[in-house]
Design a protein around this motif. Structure first.
Motif, short mmCIF file in Angstrom:
data_model
loop_
_atom_site.label_atom_id
_atom_site.label_comp_id
_atom_site.label_asym_id
_atom_site.label_seq_id
_atom_site.Cartn_x
_atom_site.Cartn_y
_atom_site.Cartn_z
N ARG A 62 19.00 -66.20 -24.40
CA ARG A 62 19.41 -67.17 -25.44
C ARG A 62 19.95 -66.46 -26.67
N GLY A 63 19.70 -65.19 -26.78
CA GLY A 63 20.18 -64.41 -27.91
C GLY A 63 19.93 -62.94 -27.68
N TYR A 64 20.43 -62.09 -28.58
CA TYR A 64 20.32 -60.65 -28.42
C TYR A 64 18.86 -60.20 -28.41
N ASP A 65 18.02 -60.90 -29.16
CA ASP A 65 16.60 -60.52 -29.19
C ASP A 65 15.95 -60.68 -27.82
N ASP A 66 16.44 -61.63 -27.02
CA ASP A 66 15.91 -61.78 -25.66
C ASP A 66 16.22 -60.54 -24.83
N TYR A 67 17.42 -60.01 -25.00
CA TYR A 67 17.80 -58.77 -24.31
C TYR A 67 16.89 -57.62 -24.75
N LEU A 68 16.65 -57.48 -26.05
CA LEU A 68 15.79 -56.41 -26.54
C LEU A 68 14.37 -56.55 -26.03
N ALA A 69 13.95 -57.80 -25.80
CA ALA A 69 12.58 -58.04 -25.35
C ALA A 69 12.31 -57.49 -23.96
N GLN A 116 14.71 -47.64 -30.33
CA GLN A 116 15.87 -46.77 -30.10
C GLN A 116 17.16 -47.57 -30.12
N LEU A 117 17.18 -48.69 -29.39
CA LEU A 117 18.39 -49.50 -29.31
C LEU A 117 18.75 -50.09 -30.66
N LYS A 118 17.75 -50.55 -31.41
CA LYS A 118 18.02 -51.09 -32.75
C LYS A 118 18.59 -50.00 -33.66
N ARG A 119 18.02 -48.80 -33.58
CA ARG A 119 18.49 -47.68 -34.41
C ARG A 119 19.94 -47.32 -34.06
N GLU A 120 20.24 -47.26 -32.77
CA GLU A 120 21.60 -46.89 -32.37
C GLU A 120 22.61 -47.95 -32.79
#
Length: 392
Positions: free
Chosen positions: A182-189, A198-202
């Motif tokens: 539903r959003g990018y945060d779902d992918y990060l989850a 790491q992904l947020k930092r990059e």
């Protein structure tokens, strides 16, 4: 072949009307088999005899009606295919066999799965597919080719080719797949806390560096974007030394941007008023295809953001199901791109060489399952949707 069918081998995609070819491919066809893409390749001089790609398109006609076709090229080298057979060519040389030319059924410089047997609506698909396979083999033999290679067919086509006696090969690419985010945060989850950080930092590095990343598409695209895309492509080739051979010219990009405006996109990275990096992509309603990237300034994590994170976010927003970023790149696994089988099928006319290749493929296939398991372990993606959460 049925008596009412006539085979014509075309030495240019322009020998068949675009409307007739695209009617076979269908409205939702991947861009790489569309007439405009092949025309841009050939008419720009990027995929012609002079560059080792000699058009030999297989077309079947009933009277004046085009009923089936396969894009095909007589190849005089193995560059730009991404199903690597350089070792086969070396083995042929040791056996005193001329490996080139060979017949390749597929699209030039386009390592993406797409139909290899295009059949008109309302036709009986099975016999026309068999007729195209027969035409490919017979024309390759008669044309002095050492072999015939179907590159990146769909899985069902690969199965048919194997049934017809060709040696099937399975290799891996790494694709991002959307299970219903539903959003990018779902992918990060999907990642553990360490990987999420790491992904947020990059991805966040660009803002800290003062870099703006955006996608240019549709009516905003102009000739300057085509020239810019070529410049990025050329820069990447130059950075790769002997393996970075420039195979596309600027005119290809100009033609592709002009003839496929609804399909082409350019991701741009801007820094201090200058465009410093970019990625040339292609889109359909369900898929994004990453093709060429390049940069004129080096910044930490810029490649990951331009080529991966930015487009993943846009795929989620657009509801696209798959992002295919091209061949290679095991670094994509740790960023949520999953190992995905891609197919090819091969027939070598010298029996000794054909047997050697089949033995090689059996050994190669034995390593496939462990490679997939290793990639999945490295990715470490959590199941989706999370337990107790529905995607609807």
């Amino acid at each position: 072949m049925a008596a009412d069918l006539r085979l014509r081998i075309l030495e240019s995609i322009t020998d068949v009307p675009a409307a007739a070819w695209d009617a076979l491919a269908g409205p939702d066809a991947p861009p790489f088999i569309r007439h405009a893409w092949l025309c841009a390749m050939e008419e720009s001089g990027s995929a012609r005899l002079e560059t080792g790609w000699e058009p030999q398109h297989l077309t079947l006609w009933r009277g004046k009606q085009l009923v089936a076709a396969s894009p095909a090229y007589r190849k005089h080298h193995s560059m730009g295919e991404y199903i690597y057979d350089f070792s086969w060519a070396s083995a042929a040389e040791r056996l005193g066999i001329e490996y080139y030319p060979k017949l390749v059924v597929g699209a030039p410089l386009s390592p993406a799965t797409s139909p290899r047997f295009l059949v008109a609506a309302g036709e009986d698909v099975a016999p026309l597919r068999l007729a195209l396979i027969q035409a490919a083999i017979e024309s390759a033999r008669e044309g002095g080719c050492s072999s015939v290679h179907f590159l990146y067919p769909r899985e069902d086509e690969a199965e048919l080719l194997e049934e017809q006696g060709l040696a099937r090969r399975i290799t891996l690419q790494f694709h991002w797949k959307n299970p219903g985010y539903r959003g990018y945060d779902d992918y990060l989850a999907r990642f553990d806390s360490k990987r999420r950080s790491q992904l947020k930092r990059e991805r966040g590095a660009a803002a800290q560096q003062g870099i703006l990343i955006r996608t240019v598409r549709g009516q905003e695209l102009g000739p300057e974007h085509a020239r810019r895309a070529y410049g990025f492509y050329e820069a990447t080739c130059a950075s790769r030394g002997p393996w970075g051979q420039v195979q596309l010219n600027q005119d290809f990009f100009v033609r592709a941007f002009r003839s496929l405006p609804e399909t082409v996109e350019l991701v741009q990275a801007e820094h201090q008023g200058k465009v410093i990096a970019g990625a040339f992509n292609l889109v359909t309603p369900e898929r994004l295809y990453g093709r060429y990237w390049g940069c004129h300034e080096e910044h930490p994590f810029l490649h990951f953001h331009v080529c991966l994170y930015h487009s993943v976010d846009e795929c989620i927003q657009a509801g696209r199901k798959v992002f295919e970023p091209g061949a290679g790149g095991e670094h994509k696994v740790s960023r949520g791109f999953e190992p995905t089988a891609v197919h090819s099928a091969h027939l070598l006319f010298d029996e000794t060489l054909d047997k050697a290749v089949r033995d090689f493929l059996r050994r190669e296939h034995a390593h496939l399952k462990p490679a997939v398991e290793q990639a999945e372990q490295l990715a470490g993606l959590k199941p989706w949707p999370p337990q107790g959460r529905a995607t609807g």
